[in-house]
Motif scaffolding. Structure first.
Motif, PDB file in Angstrom:
ATOM      1  N   HIS A  17       0.846  -1.193   0.000  1.00  0.00           N
ATOM      2  CA  HIS A  17       0.000   0.000   0.000  1.00  0.00           C
ATOM      3  C   HIS A  17       0.877   1.236   0.000  1.00  0.00           C
ATOM      4  CE1 HIS A  17       1.015   0.660   4.233  1.00  0.00           C
ATOM      5  NE2 HIS A  17       0.785  -0.631   4.418  1.00  0.00           N
ATOM      6  N   TYR A  18       0.303   2.335  -0.438  1.00  0.00           N
ATOM      7  CA  TYR A  18       1.036   3.598  -0.434  1.00  0.00           C
ATOM      8  C   TYR A  18       0.999   4.233   0.951  1.00  0.00           C
ATOM      9  CZ  TYR A  18       1.682   3.462  -5.427  1.00  0.00           C
ATOM     10  OH  TYR A  18       2.084   3.092  -6.686  1.00  0.00           O
ATOM     11  N   ASN A  19       1.952   5.113   1.199  1.00  0.00           N
ATOM     12  CA  ASN A  19       2.033   5.754   2.501  1.00  0.00           C
ATOM     13  C   ASN A  19       1.079   6.946   2.584  1.00  0.00           C
ATOM     14  OD1 ASN A  19       3.301   7.796   1.049  1.00  0.00           O
ATOM     15  ND2 ASN A  19       5.351   7.186   1.677  1.00  0.00           N
ATOM     16  N   ASN A  20       1.080   7.597   3.743  1.00  0.00           N
ATOM     17  CA  ASN A  20       0.146   8.697   3.984  1.00  0.00           C
ATOM     18  C   ASN A  20       0.356   9.860   3.029  1.00  0.00           C
ATOM     19  OD1 ASN A  20      -0.379   7.004   6.146  1.00  0.00           O
ATOM     20  ND2 ASN A  20      -0.684   8.684   7.586  1.00  0.00           N
ATOM     21  N   ALA A  21       1.605  10.104   2.623  1.00  0.00           N
ATOM     22  CA  ALA A  21       1.888  11.228   1.739  1.00  0.00           C
ATOM     23  C   ALA A  21       1.167  11.081   0.403  1.00  0.00           C
ATOM     24  CB  ALA A  21       3.393  11.353   1.524  1.00  0.00           C
ATOM     25  N   VAL A  22       1.141   9.863  -0.135  1.00  0.00           N
ATOM     26  CA  VAL A  22       0.441   9.624  -1.408  1.00  0.00           C
ATOM     27  C   VAL A  22      -1.058   9.790  -1.224  1.00  0.00           C
ATOM     28  CG1 VAL A  22      -0.083   7.906  -3.176  1.00  0.00           C
ATOM     29  CG2 VAL A  22       2.256   8.132  -2.307  1.00  0.00           C
ATOM     30  N   TYR A  23      -1.607   9.206  -0.162  1.00  0.00           N
ATOM     31  CA  TYR A  23      -3.045   9.346   0.089  1.00  0.00           C
ATOM     32  C   TYR A  23      -3.422  10.808   0.317  1.00  0.00           C
ATOM     33  CZ  TYR A  23      -4.520   4.474   0.207  1.00  0.00           C
ATOM     34  OH  TYR A  23      -4.861   3.190  -0.145  1.00  0.00           O
ATOM     35  N   ALA A  24      -2.540  11.565   0.959  1.00  0.00           N
ATOM     36  CA  ALA A  24      -2.822  12.978   1.187  1.00  0.00           C
ATOM     37  C   ALA A  24      -2.898  13.731  -0.138  1.00  0.00           C
ATOM     38  CB  ALA A  24      -1.738  13.589   2.081  1.00  0.00           C
ATOM     39  N   ARG A  25      -1.970  13.439  -1.034  1.00  0.00           N
ATOM     40  CA  ARG A  25      -1.970  14.097  -2.343  1.00  0.00           C
ATOM     41  C   ARG A  25      -3.211  13.701  -3.133  1.00  0.00           C
ATOM     42  NH1 ARG A  25       2.568  13.443  -7.118  1.00  0.00           N
ATOM     43  NH2 ARG A  25       1.749  15.045  -8.491  1.00  0.00           N
ATOM     44  N   VAL A  26      -3.550  12.434  -3.096  1.00  0.00           N
ATOM     45  CA  VAL A  26      -4.744  11.961  -3.799  1.00  0.00           C
ATOM     46  C   VAL A  26      -6.007  12.586  -3.209  1.00  0.00           C
ATOM     47  CG1 VAL A  26      -6.185   9.935  -4.248  1.00  0.00           C
ATOM     48  CG2 VAL A  26      -3.706   9.783  -4.522  1.00  0.00           C
ATOM     49  N   GLY A  27      -6.057  12.655  -1.881  1.00  0.00           N
ATOM     50  CA  GLY A  27      -7.261  13.143  -1.211  1.00  0.00           C
ATOM     51  C   GLY A  27      -7.393  14.637  -1.136  1.00  0.00           C
ATOM     52  N   GLY A  28      -6.328  15.380  -1.494  1.00  0.00           N
ATOM     53  CA  GLY A  28      -6.430  16.826  -1.511  1.00  0.00           C
ATOM     54  C   GLY A  28      -6.242  17.483  -0.163  1.00  0.00           C
ATOM     55  N   VAL A  29      -5.518  16.814   0.748  1.00  0.00           N
ATOM     56  CA  VAL A  29      -5.203  17.400   2.050  1.00  0.00           C
ATOM     57  C   VAL A  29      -3.698  17.342   2.246  1.00  0.00           C
ATOM     58  CG1 VAL A  29      -7.414  16.755   3.069  1.00  0.00           C
ATOM     59  CG2 VAL A  29      -5.479  15.182   3.241  1.00  0.00           C
ATOM     60  N   SER A  30      -3.208  18.033   3.260  1.00  0.00           N
ATOM     61  CA  SER A  30      -1.782  17.977   3.540  1.00  0.00           C
ATOM     62  C   SER A  30      -1.443  16.670   4.246  1.00  0.00           C
ATOM     63  CB  SER A  30      -1.359  19.161   4.420  1.00  0.00           C
ATOM     64  OG  SER A  30      -1.908  19.025   5.726  1.00  0.00           O
ATOM     65  N   ASN A  31      -0.186  16.288   4.171  1.00  0.00           N
ATOM     66  CA  ASN A  31       0.254  15.075   4.854  1.00  0.00           C
ATOM     67  C   ASN A  31       0.054  15.200   6.357  1.00  0.00           C
ATOM     68  OD1 ASN A  31       1.357  12.551   5.195  1.00  0.00           O
ATOM     69  ND2 ASN A  31       3.478  13.226   5.060  1.00  0.00           N
ATOM     70  N   ALA A  32       0.338  16.382   6.900  1.00  0.00           N
ATOM     71  CA  ALA A  32       0.172  16.599   8.340  1.00  0.00           C
ATOM     72  C   ALA A  32      -1.286  16.450   8.755  1.00  0.00           C
ATOM     73  CB  ALA A  32       0.691  17.987   8.729  1.00  0.00           C
ATOM     74  N   GLU A  33      -2.199  16.978   7.934  1.00  0.00           N
ATOM     75  CA  GLU A  33      -3.612  16.863   8.286  1.00  0.00           C
ATOM     76  C   GLU A  33      -4.077  15.414   8.214  1.00  0.00           C
ATOM     77  OE1 GLU A  33      -8.088  18.518   7.222  1.00  0.00           O
ATOM     78  OE2 GLU A  33      -6.411  19.114   5.963  1.00  0.00           O
ATOM     79  N   LEU A  34      -3.644  14.694   7.181  1.00  0.00           N
ATOM     80  CA  LEU A  34      -4.076  13.305   7.061  1.00  0.00           C
ATOM     81  C   LEU A  34      -3.536  12.468   8.217  1.00  0.00           C
ATOM     82  CD1 LEU A  34      -5.703  11.315   5.438  1.00  0.00           C
ATOM     83  CD2 LEU A  34      -3.674  10.823   4.070  1.00  0.00           C
ATOM     84  N   ASN A  35      -2.316  12.735   8.652  1.00  0.00           N
ATOM     85  CA  ASN A  35      -1.788  12.035   9.831  1.00  0.00           C
ATOM     86  C   ASN A  35      -2.682  12.283  11.042  1.00  0.00           C
ATOM     87  OD1 ASN A  35       0.385  11.163   8.307  1.00  0.00           O
ATOM     88  ND2 ASN A  35       1.772  12.753   9.049  1.00  0.00           N
ATOM     89  N   LYS A  36      -3.120  13.526  11.197  1.00  0.00           N
ATOM     90  CA  LYS A  36      -4.006  13.885  12.304  1.00  0.00           C
ATOM     91  C   LYS A  36      -5.359  13.198  12.175  1.00  0.00           C
ATOM     92  CE  LYS A  36      -6.202  17.923  14.451  1.00  0.00           C
ATOM     93  NZ  LYS A  36      -6.359  19.408  14.364  1.00  0.00           N
ATOM     94  N   LEU A  37      -5.892  13.178  10.947  1.00  0.00           N
ATOM     95  CA  LEU A  37      -7.189  12.535  10.712  1.00  0.00           C
ATOM     96  C   LEU A  37      -7.116  11.039  10.986  1.00  0.00           C
ATOM     97  CD1 LEU A  37      -8.291  14.320   7.403  1.00  0.00           C
ATOM     98  CD2 LEU A  37      -9.107  14.768   9.728  1.00  0.00           C
ATOM     99  N   GLU A  38      -5.999  10.429  10.617  1.00  0.00           N
ATOM    100  CA  GLU A  38      -5.828   8.998  10.851  1.00  0.00           C
ATOM    101  C   GLU A  38      -5.866   8.676  12.347  1.00  0.00           C
ATOM    102  OE1 GLU A  38      -2.812   5.411   9.481  1.00  0.00           O
ATOM    103  OE2 GLU A  38      -2.014   7.430   9.766  1.00  0.00           O
ATOM    104  N   LEU A  39      -5.116   9.435  13.118  1.00  0.00           N
ATOM    105  CA  LEU A  39      -5.119   9.217  14.570  1.00  0.00           C
ATOM    106  C   LEU A  39      -6.499   9.469  15.161  1.00  0.00           C
ATOM    107  CD1 LEU A  39      -1.706  10.788  15.647  1.00  0.00           C
ATOM    108  CD2 LEU A  39      -2.368   8.380  15.801  1.00  0.00           C
ATOM    109  N   GLU A  40      -7.180  10.503  14.680  1.00  0.00           N
ATOM    110  CA  GLU A  40      -8.525  10.813  15.181  1.00  0.00           C
ATOM    111  C   GLU A  40      -9.479   9.655  14.891  1.00  0.00           C
ATOM    112  OE1 GLU A  40     -11.400  13.348  17.039  1.00  0.00           O
ATOM    113  OE2 GLU A  40      -9.208  13.347  16.971  1.00  0.00           O
ATOM    114  N   LEU A  41      -9.407   9.127  13.674  1.00  0.00           N
ATOM    115  CA  LEU A  41     -10.267   7.999  13.315  1.00  0.00           C
ATOM    116  C   LEU A  41      -9.996   6.795  14.200  1.00  0.00           C
ATOM    117  CD1 LEU A  41     -12.327   6.786  11.240  1.00  0.00           C
ATOM    118  CD2 LEU A  41     -10.331   5.967   9.970  1.00  0.00           C
ATOM    119  N   LEU A  42      -8.722   6.481  14.419  1.00  0.00           N
ATOM    120  CA  LEU A  42      -8.360   5.323  15.245  1.00  0.00           C
ATOM    121  C   LEU A  42      -8.886   5.471  16.666  1.00  0.00           C
ATOM    122  CD1 LEU A  42      -4.698   4.730  14.007  1.00  0.00           C
ATOM    123  CD2 LEU A  42      -6.703   3.329  13.492  1.00  0.00           C
TER     124      LEU A  42
END
Length: 233
Positions: free
Chosen positions: A143-168
């Motif tokens: 699987h791709y890392n958070n940076a790729v998903y962030a680019r695909v999803g249109g958010v920053s890598n830092a925000e996606l890291n935060k969203l991931e922890l929030e979801l967990l």
């Protein structure tokens, strides 16, 4: 216990030339899930409007919903539709179709654990990219890392890291989905489409897909932006 830092990342995969969406063999789960989520968002936003109208008549201000999903909220809804957003995630991340089913399981678990927090157009895109990303880490060998998903999803890598922890944490780290639960959600999605006369069957297998060139970029980072996010070529 599984934490965000324990996920493996994938840095060495090469991007292939882009193909048009019409050339992609899109899995049926994308159409089923996008239809369900569009209906859910429309129903929730209609509910909020009705409640606000009732409160306006009582001069009580606007309705106050739960704040559990506030981290996923943007100032305004992204311009990209839910179907196109799901297609984009599938096209550029190489995740298996089953990840979308498991991502839906996560979102459904959130709504049951926090019933006063509604899935709306302001949070559904962030919920989707975060849920599918976590599902890919749980299901897919590569699987791709958070940076790729962030680019695909249109958010920053830092925000996606935060969203991931929030979801967990919102899920209490309950990210394992048994085969029985997976099958029950597939059946539920198929049943919903059968009611609408579509009769689609959900893909069960974890099948690989060729990676496309991540050329088009979008943004759903509108928390500080006065205008809706646009696709950038």
């Amino acid at each position: 216990m599984l934490t965000a830092g324990e996920y493996s990342s994938n840095h060495g995969r090469q991007l292939l030339p882009e193909t048009s969406l019409s050339e992609l063999n899109l899995p049926r789960v994308l159409f089923v899930l996008s239809s369900m989520l569009e209906k859910l968002v429309a129903r929730n936003e209609k509910l909020v409007d009705v409640l606000n109208q009732q409160l306006d008549g009582l001069t009580c201000g606007s309705v106050r919903l739960g704040n559990s999903l506030n981290t996923f909220h943007g100032v305004r809804a992204p311009s990209i539709s839910i179907p196109k957003y799901l297609e984009r995630i599938y096209k550029y991340t190489n995740c298996s179709p089953s990840c979308f089913v498991v991502g839906y399981v996560y979102i459904d678990r959130l709504t049951h654990r926090h019933p006063d927090s509604l899935v709306t157009s302001l949070n559904v895109h962030r919920l989707l990219v975060t849920s599918v990303m976590v599902a890919s880490k749980m299901l897919d060998d590569e699987h791709y890392n958070n940076a790729v998903y962030a680019r695909v999803g249109g958010v920053s890598n830092a925000e996606l890291n935060k969203l991931e922890l929030e979801l967990l944490f919102l899920l209490d780290f309950r990210v394992v989905v048994s085969s029985g639960v997976f099958e029950s959600y597939c059946f539920h999605l198929e049943k919903e489409m059968a009611v609408n006369g579509t009769g689609m069957k959900i893909e069960r297998a974890l099948t690989p897909k060729a990676m496309e060139d991540l050329e088009a970029e979008i943004s759903v980072e509108d928390k500080q932006s006065p205008s809706p996010p646009q696709i950038v070529h």
